[in-house]
Structures are given as structure tokens and as C-alpha cells.
Write an enzyme that holds these catalytic residues in place. Structure first.
Site, short mmCIF file in Angstrom:
data_model
loop_
_atom_site.label_atom_id
_atom_site.label_comp_id
_atom_site.label_asym_id
_atom_site.label_seq_id
_atom_site.Cartn_x
_atom_site.Cartn_y
_atom_site.Cartn_z
N ALA A 1 -9.86 1.74 -12.63
CA ALA A 1 -9.77 3.12 -12.14
C ALA A 1 -10.64 4.04 -13.00
CB ALA A 1 -8.31 3.60 -12.17
N ASP B 1 0.88 -1.17 0.00
CA ASP B 1 0.00 0.00 0.00
C ASP B 1 0.92 1.22 0.00
OD1 ASP B 1 -1.52 2.19 0.68
OD2 ASP B 1 -2.74 1.13 2.16
N TYR C 1 -12.95 15.35 -13.85
CA TYR C 1 -11.69 14.74 -13.41
C TYR C 1 -11.21 15.36 -12.08
CZ TYR C 1 -7.80 11.72 -14.70
OH TYR C 1 -6.88 10.70 -14.76
N LYS D 1 -2.49 14.71 -11.00
CA LYS D 1 -1.66 14.42 -12.18
C LYS D 1 -0.71 15.59 -12.48
CE LYS D 1 -3.18 10.31 -13.19
NZ LYS D 1 -2.41 9.16 -12.66
P1 NAD Z 1 -6.21 0.32 -12.53
O1 NAD Z 1 -7.36 0.44 -11.60
O2 NAD Z 1 -6.03 -0.96 -13.24
O3 NAD Z 1 -4.86 0.73 -11.81
C1 NAD Z 1 -4.78 1.62 -10.73
C2 NAD Z 1 -3.94 0.93 -9.71
O4 NAD Z 1 -3.67 1.78 -8.58
C3 NAD Z 1 -4.63 -0.33 -9.16
O5 NAD Z 1 -3.78 -1.45 -9.34
C4 NAD Z 1 -4.81 -0.02 -7.70
O6 NAD Z 1 -4.76 -1.17 -6.86
C5 NAD Z 1 -3.61 0.90 -7.47
N1 NAD Z 1 -3.71 1.61 -6.19
C6 NAD Z 1 -4.70 2.42 -5.74
N2 NAD Z 1 -4.45 2.81 -4.46
C7 NAD Z 1 -3.26 2.22 -4.11
C8 NAD Z 1 -2.47 2.20 -2.93
N3 NAD Z 1 -2.84 2.87 -1.83
N4 NAD Z 1 -1.31 1.49 -2.94
C9 NAD Z 1 -0.92 0.80 -4.03
N5 NAD Z 1 -1.62 0.77 -5.19
C10 NAD Z 1 -2.79 1.47 -5.21
O7 NAD Z 1 -6.43 1.51 -13.61
P2 NAD Z 1 -5.45 2.10 -14.73
O8 NAD Z 1 -6.34 2.93 -15.58
O9 NAD Z 1 -4.64 1.02 -15.32
O10 NAD Z 1 -4.53 3.10 -13.91
C11 NAD Z 1 -3.10 3.06 -13.96
C12 NAD Z 1 -2.55 4.45 -14.10
O11 NAD Z 1 -2.85 4.97 -15.38
C13 NAD Z 1 -3.13 5.46 -13.10
O12 NAD Z 1 -2.11 6.34 -12.68
C14 NAD Z 1 -4.15 6.19 -13.94
O13 NAD Z 1 -4.46 7.48 -13.44
C15 NAD Z 1 -3.39 6.27 -15.24
N6 NAD Z 1 -4.18 6.60 -16.43
C16 NAD Z 1 -5.28 5.91 -16.75
C17 NAD Z 1 -6.01 6.26 -17.87
C18 NAD Z 1 -7.25 5.51 -18.24
O14 NAD Z 1 -8.02 6.03 -19.05
N7 NAD Z 1 -7.48 4.32 -17.73
C19 NAD Z 1 -5.60 7.32 -18.68
C20 NAD Z 1 -4.43 8.02 -18.33
C21 NAD Z 1 -3.73 7.66 -17.19
#
Ligand code: NAD
Length: 262
Positions: free
Chosen positions: A195, A64, A155, A162
Site C-alpha cells: 500500500a 472484499d 497523502y 484516516k
Molecule cells: P498492505 O498493502 O500490505 O495492506 C493493505 C491491505 O488492504 C491489503 O491486504 C489489501 O488487499 C487490503 N484491501 C484493499 N482493498 C480491500 C478491499 N476492498 N477489501 C479487503 N481488503 C482490501 O499495506 P499496509 O501498509 O500493511 O497497510 C495496512 C494498514 O496500515 C492500512 O490501513 C494502511 O493505511 C495502514 N498504515 C500503513 C502505513 C505504512 O507506512 N505502510 C503507515 C500507517 C498506517
């Protein structure tokens, strides 16, 4: 032979097979890097363990990122298992549901603190520990979104997180560059993940992006993985402190128009 032969990566943020972190993991494995995974909570184990097993990954640690102790313990285990690493991926973000959507002016102090702690600050201690394990230099990358620069509806606090993350990347790039460590941001367009499901109106973000982005396509986890593999490789050897957009060109647009508008 792969682009990342002989390199070792540690990837934070796999929640399931739709995670961007999983797309990145698959690309790193394809390019022959050794990969270790870190995931957030016990509830994710039933999804993360089978994925790791299928991919032949035997380093899978719970962490975490709000806990300095857990971050330190994870990197201790990385040191024990791998000795050193070359690549760190931060694909971690969180904001309480009530902070996404609604009026921006209603962002709470607690929601702000938690979102920035998990989604932005955590990169700093992770990079510090990673740098201690990168005697030969390395590549660190974090995942951001264009809302860091321009206002996106709903957002809200995550956009602020971000923006902070992208500036942390620049400061880390300056701090760690003399050790041969590059630090960059990957900024994908919207992708359907766990997410993303927490962002109200996400579906319309997807369809709007597909309609107006210059490439007229959506970005996949695999596309982000390929960009990550490039940034992790020696082909990107002088690239640091940058934000690399993987968004079909959406970020170059001013007025976004569909074919019908033109
Ligand atoms: P996801 O939900 O698969 O990944 C988010 C991850 O953050 C999860 O594995 C979750 O367990 C982890 N997390 C949350 N709180 C935590 C904590 N306290 N300790 C450890 N891990 C923690 O979703 P994703 O979309 O793959 O997100 C990955 C990254 O990509 C994020 O930074 C997200 O903002 C970014 N992102 C996503 C998108 C999109 O459209 N999906 C676009 C641009 C950027």
C-alpha cells in the site's frame, strides 16, 4: 504461556509478508492466540495461502470489504469455525492511484467515496459482526497514520479517510464499551509495504522520518505487531478510543529538524 493464550483473533489485510497485518499476525501467534485471516482478492491467494500454511493457520477467507454480503459471510464462517472471537484487526486501506499525489483540490467524488468506503466505513460493519461474536468482551483495532491529524504531502484523500477512521474508532469505543469491547487505533510511522508503494515520494517520507523522529529509527511490522499484541491483551484492559502512535515519537514534533539544522 503467551500473553494471548486462549484468545482468538481475526485479521483483515494480509496481502504479503510485508503487510503490517502479517507483522500483527506473527505477534498474535507468538503470544499464543488462534488466528484467522481474511484477504481481499483471488490474486493475493498465491501469497497469502503459503504464509498461512507455514504459520499453521487454517482459517483463510476471501472478503472484499466493499460488500456487506461478503463481510457477513466471512463472519458466519468465523462463527462456524471458532464460535467466538476476542480480537479483530482492521488493516485495510485503498485509494485509487490518481488520488494520491497531485493537488488536494483535484480529489474526485468517486475516488473519495471509494477510499472512505474501503478504508474507513468498512470498520463499522466489521465491528458490528465481531461484537456479536465477542460475548466475553474483546479488542478491536484499526490502522491509521498521522496524516489523519496533520497535513502530509501527497497523502490527500487517504488522510481524510484516516481522520474518518479515527473518529469511527472513538464512536465504536463509546458504543461497544458497555459490552466490554475496546476499540483503538494503531498509528505507525511509515513502513515499506504494498500500500505504501502507491504513495508518491514514499521513500523520502521514510528517510525524513528516520532522520528527525526522536528515536532516529524506522518502525517495523514487528514493532506494530508487538503494540497490537499489547492492545489485544488484558494488560490494556482500560484502554479504549485511543490512538497509539508507534512512530519513534515523530508525532510530538512541531518543527522537524535534523542534526545538521541544530
Ligand atoms: P498492505 O498493502 O500490505 O495492506 C493493505 C491491505 O488492504 C491489503 O491486504 C489489501 O488487499 C487490503 N484491501 C484493499 N482493498 C480491500 C478491499 N476492498 N477489501 C479487503 N481488503 C482490501 O499495506 P499496509 O501498509 O500493511 O497497510 C495496512 C494498514 O496500515 C492500512 O490501513 C494502511 O493505511 C495502514 N498504515 C500503513 C502505513 C505504512 O507506512 N505502510 C503507515 C500507517 C498506517
Amino acid at each position: 504461556m503467551g500473553l494471548l493464550d486462549g484468545k482468538t483473533a481475526l485479521v483483515f489485510g494480509v496481502a504479503n509478508n510485508r503487510s503490517i497485518a502479517w507483522g500483527i499476525t506473527q505477534a498474535l501467534l507468538r503470544e499464543k492466540a488462534a488466528v484467522g485471516l481474511s484477504y481481499a482478492t483471488e490474486t493475493l491467494e498465491k501469497r497469502v495461502f503459503p504464509l498461512a500454511q507455514e504459520a499453521g493457520i487454517d482459517f483463510v477467507e476471501k472478503c472484499d470489504v466493499t460488500s456487506d454480503e461478503q463481510i457477513a459471510a466471512t463472519f458466519d464462517k468465523v462463527r462456524e469455525q471458532f464460535g467466538k472471537i476476542d480480537i479483530l484487526v482492521h488493516a485495510v486501506a485503498f485509494a485509487p492511484g490518481e488520488e494520491l499525489g497531485g493537488r488536494f483540490r483535484d480529489v474526485s467524488r468517486e475516488g473519495f467515496k471509494l477510499a472512505l468506503d474501503i478504508s474507513s466505513y468498512s470498520l463499522i460493519p466489521m465491528a458490528k459482526h465481531a461484537a456479536d461474536l465477542m460475548p466475553d468482551g474483546g479488542s478491536i483495532m484499526a490502522l491509521s497514520y498521522y496524516a489523519a491529524e496533520k497535513v502530509m504531502p501527497r497523502y490527500n484523500v487517504m488522510a481524510i479517510a484516516k481522520a474518518a477512521l479515527e473518529n469511527i474508532v472513538r464512536y465504536l469505543a463509546a458504543d461497544l464499551g458497555p459490552q466490554g469491547i475496546r476499540v483503538n487505533t494503531l498509528s505507525p510511522g511509515p513502513i515499506k509495504t504494498l500500500a505504501a508503494a502507491g504513495i508518491p515520494g514514499f521513500r523520502s517520507m521514510l528517510s525524513h522520518s528516520e532522520k528527525v523522529a526522536p528515536m532516529r529509527t524506522l518502525v517495523s511490522q514487528e514493532d506494530v505487531g508487538n503494540a497490537a499484541a499489547f492492545l489485544a491483551s488484558d494488560w490494556a484492559k482500560h484502554i479504549t478510543g485511543e490512538t497509539l502512535f508507534i512512530d519513534g515519537g515523530y508525532n510530538v514534533l512541531g518543527l522537524t529538524a535534523t542534526e545538521e539544522d541544530l
